[in-house]
Design a protein around this motif. Sequence first.
Motif, PDB file in Angstrom:
ATOM      1  N   THR A 378       0.897  -1.132   0.178  1.00  0.00           N
ATOM      2  CA  THR A 378      -0.109   0.188  -0.029  1.00  0.00           C
ATOM      3  C   THR A 378       0.882   1.379  -0.045  1.00  0.00           C
ATOM      4  O   THR A 378       2.103   1.034   0.153  1.00  0.00           O
ATOM      5  CB  THR A 378      -0.793   0.185   1.450  1.00  0.00           C
ATOM      6  OG1 THR A 378       0.268   0.076   2.576  1.00  0.00           O
ATOM      7  CG2 THR A 378      -1.672  -1.119   1.484  1.00  0.00           C
ATOM      8  N   LEU A 411      -6.608   9.161  -4.989  1.00  0.00           N
ATOM      9  CA  LEU A 411      -6.531   7.807  -4.878  1.00  0.00           C
ATOM     10  C   LEU A 411      -7.911   6.900  -4.409  1.00  0.00           C
ATOM     11  O   LEU A 411      -8.507   7.457  -3.477  1.00  0.00           O
ATOM     12  CB  LEU A 411      -5.331   6.967  -4.234  1.00  0.00           C
ATOM     13  CG  LEU A 411      -4.096   7.717  -4.887  1.00  0.00           C
ATOM     14  CD1 LEU A 411      -2.803   7.132  -3.991  1.00  0.00           C
ATOM     15  CD2 LEU A 411      -3.798   7.025  -6.344  1.00  0.00           C
ATOM     16  N   PRO A 412      -8.083   5.912  -5.084  1.00  0.00           N
ATOM     17  CA  PRO A 412      -9.613   4.955  -4.776  1.00  0.00           C
ATOM     18  C   PRO A 412      -9.597   4.864  -3.383  1.00  0.00           C
ATOM     19  O   PRO A 412     -10.521   4.938  -2.744  1.00  0.00           O
ATOM     20  CB  PRO A 412      -9.437   4.011  -5.597  1.00  0.00           C
ATOM     21  CG  PRO A 412      -8.067   3.860  -6.270  1.00  0.00           C
ATOM     22  CD  PRO A 412      -7.478   5.279  -6.154  1.00  0.00           C
ATOM     23  N   ASN A 413      -8.668   4.159  -2.737  1.00  0.00           N
ATOM     24  CA  ASN A 413      -8.290   3.726  -1.324  1.00  0.00           C
ATOM     25  C   ASN A 413      -7.448   4.689  -0.438  1.00  0.00           C
ATOM     26  O   ASN A 413      -6.946   4.355   0.540  1.00  0.00           O
ATOM     27  CB  ASN A 413      -7.937   2.481  -1.208  1.00  0.00           C
ATOM     28  CG  ASN A 413      -9.195   1.445  -1.769  1.00  0.00           C
ATOM     29  OD1 ASN A 413     -10.296   1.747  -1.770  1.00  0.00           O
ATOM     30  ND2 ASN A 413      -8.711   0.541  -2.734  1.00  0.00           N
ATOM     31  N   THR A 417      -4.422   2.397  -0.734  1.00  0.00           N
ATOM     32  CA  THR A 417      -4.115   2.151  -2.242  1.00  0.00           C
ATOM     33  C   THR A 417      -3.208   1.166  -2.428  1.00  0.00           C
ATOM     34  O   THR A 417      -2.010   1.370  -2.063  1.00  0.00           O
ATOM     35  CB  THR A 417      -4.132   3.112  -3.106  1.00  0.00           C
ATOM     36  OG1 THR A 417      -5.299   4.056  -2.803  1.00  0.00           O
ATOM     37  CG2 THR A 417      -4.297   2.741  -4.587  1.00  0.00           C
ATOM     38  N   GLN A 418      -3.147   0.026  -3.123  1.00  0.00           N
ATOM     39  CA  GLN A 418      -2.214  -0.951  -3.393  1.00  0.00           C
ATOM     40  C   GLN A 418      -1.172  -0.266  -4.592  1.00  0.00           C
ATOM     41  O   GLN A 418      -1.980   0.313  -5.612  1.00  0.00           O
ATOM     42  CB  GLN A 418      -2.869  -2.351  -4.116  1.00  0.00           C
ATOM     43  CG  GLN A 418      -3.073  -3.183  -2.948  1.00  0.00           C
ATOM     44  CD  GLN A 418      -2.204  -3.726  -1.991  1.00  0.00           C
ATOM     45  OE1 GLN A 418      -0.944  -3.891  -2.407  1.00  0.00           O
ATOM     46  NE2 GLN A 418      -2.526  -3.954  -0.753  1.00  0.00           N
ATOM     47  N   LYS A 425       1.462   2.402 -11.164  1.00  0.00           N
ATOM     48  CA  LYS A 425       0.253   3.101 -11.459  1.00  0.00           C
ATOM     49  C   LYS A 425       0.479   4.674 -10.839  1.00  0.00           C
ATOM     50  O   LYS A 425      -0.300   5.575 -10.761  1.00  0.00           O
ATOM     51  CB  LYS A 425      -0.626   2.622 -10.309  1.00  0.00           C
ATOM     52  CG  LYS A 425      -1.218   1.297 -10.757  1.00  0.00           C
ATOM     53  CD  LYS A 425      -2.008   0.930  -9.821  1.00  0.00           C
ATOM     54  CE  LYS A 425      -2.236  -0.706  -9.641  1.00  0.00           C
ATOM     55  NZ  LYS A 425      -2.725  -1.656  -8.439  1.00  0.00           N
TER      56      LYS A 425
END
Length: 527
Positions: A378, A411-413, A417-418, A425
């Motif tokens: 992450t 970022l989505p999480n 985020t991974q 990414k």
Amino acid sequence: MPTENWSMIVTVSVALLIVYILSTLLQYIVNYWGHMLGINIETDMRKQLFQHVQKQSFKFFDNTKTGNIMSRITNDLMDIGELAHHGPEDLFISIMTFVGAFWIMFTINVKLALVALIILPFLGWLMIYSNIRMNRAWKKMYGEIADVNARVEDSVSGVRVVQSFTNEKFENQRFQANNKKFRKAKLGGYKVMSFSLSGIYMMTRFVTLAVLVVGAWLSYTNQLSYGELVGFVLYVNVLFKPIEKISALMELYPKGMAGFKRFTELMDEDPDIVDRKDAVEVKALRGDIRFEGVTFGYDNHKSVLQNIDLSINAGETVAFVGPSGAGKTTICSLIPRFYDVSEGAITIDGIDIRNMKKESLRSQIGIVQQDVFLFTGTLRENIAYGNLNATQEEIELAAKRAHLESVIASLPNGYDTQIGERGLKLSGGQKQRIAIARMFLKNPPILILDEATSALDTETEMIIQQALTELSKNRTTLVIAHRLATIRNADRIVVVTDEGIAEEGSHDELLERNGIFAKLHEVQFQK
Ligand SMILES: Nc1ncnc2c1ncn2[C@@H]1O[C@H](COP(=O)(O)OP(=O)(O)OP(=O)(O)O)[C@@H](O)[C@H]1O
């Protein structure tokens, strides 16, 4: 049928059943525990090897292919566990059976036993010969598979370059060349093994034949009864069992030993940068760095740096500029002892860095590299790499100071985020900011910034520059500079050329001098 016979059959059957169940259980235990012993040895060796590789200096990694190291830690040790488990057990049982069978054969008939004994020196020679040849062959095979691994590693990590040049065919050919070499080496091993197994088979059949012929003659001349002859032939067959078992070890033993040899080879490779016995633990260094007559070369024949004298005061920001390949990065790599100087000395706060404990020295130096390496995991884990004990608050503060907040928000999480392998990414500018956040967490008094050569857009560059200025506050900062933006902020500029340090001074002083720096400035400015 009388009832006592039935009850006898039932008793014997039950007893047999118990024996079978017990022996099954024992077999399970021996099998499982035996393998467990083998796996434990294998895992332990793998752990030792990994730890040993981690201790190696940059020089070792400069000269060793990654795929090769991976192969040694994985493939090479695969057969050692099997050998550790089966080797002693099979060898012990085989030797006992062998000696037992011979002993009985001698009690039946000495002459005939001597005939069977003739096989021993030939068998011994064949086994030793094959073992030496196979050991060599399997060692070669491990070397070749390591090269295959190195080739895969190279092609996969460089796949973007491969595909952009449409060089897939070329890569396939290179891979196939390595693959063929591996095939040849492995086949070489099996050739020796087949020769040896056939030899053993031939010898054992020859002994049967010799025993039958001599036995028949002995019976004919009344020196041996038919019963003894039959018994003897049966024991000759018992004799073959351990030979077959040892033959089965013929593959496992040299393979395991070849792997073991490659293990010891690497373990014997002493790391060339180690702590001196009386090395001191350093904490909270001020960051006064001195190069005193430093000479250094990556190999012994050619010096990259010669007799360098340089003083950097605590808290100062010094930028290194100069032509490509002059030695700017090399100067900075010597401070954390990634390489040791050949002559002269580097001191920090008056202590020779070779007299400091390496771990404590490196804990005082932070390096932001051009190519930021992100681990698979992450975003939070990647920032926390700067200080594995950091709290969530500390991580968030570091992210904020590195101007990462907007990135995280997008970022989505968020922090969870991974980040894919090598952080694919994320953009170059985002990766740079993660590296800066790591440094805020590490909080070292000395900072080395290897400035990114790739151009960032003006806004990102400004953000990163702000973060870097904030990061270098109250730290001794060395900047390997490629662009003028960082140079302007430096207290001092050191111009490094192939001849060594050519010029030193502030931005304005160097411009006034109208030397190398002024020319460099002119070229970049014209751009
Ligand atoms: N790991 C290494 N092994 C062997 N030689 C090396 C190694 N790293 C650098 N060199 C050589 O040392 C010399 C100095 O290289 P260095 O990377 O320090 O230059 P630089 O001034 O930082 O260059 P650049 O501005 O292109 O980054 C070069 O000739 C280079 O080829």
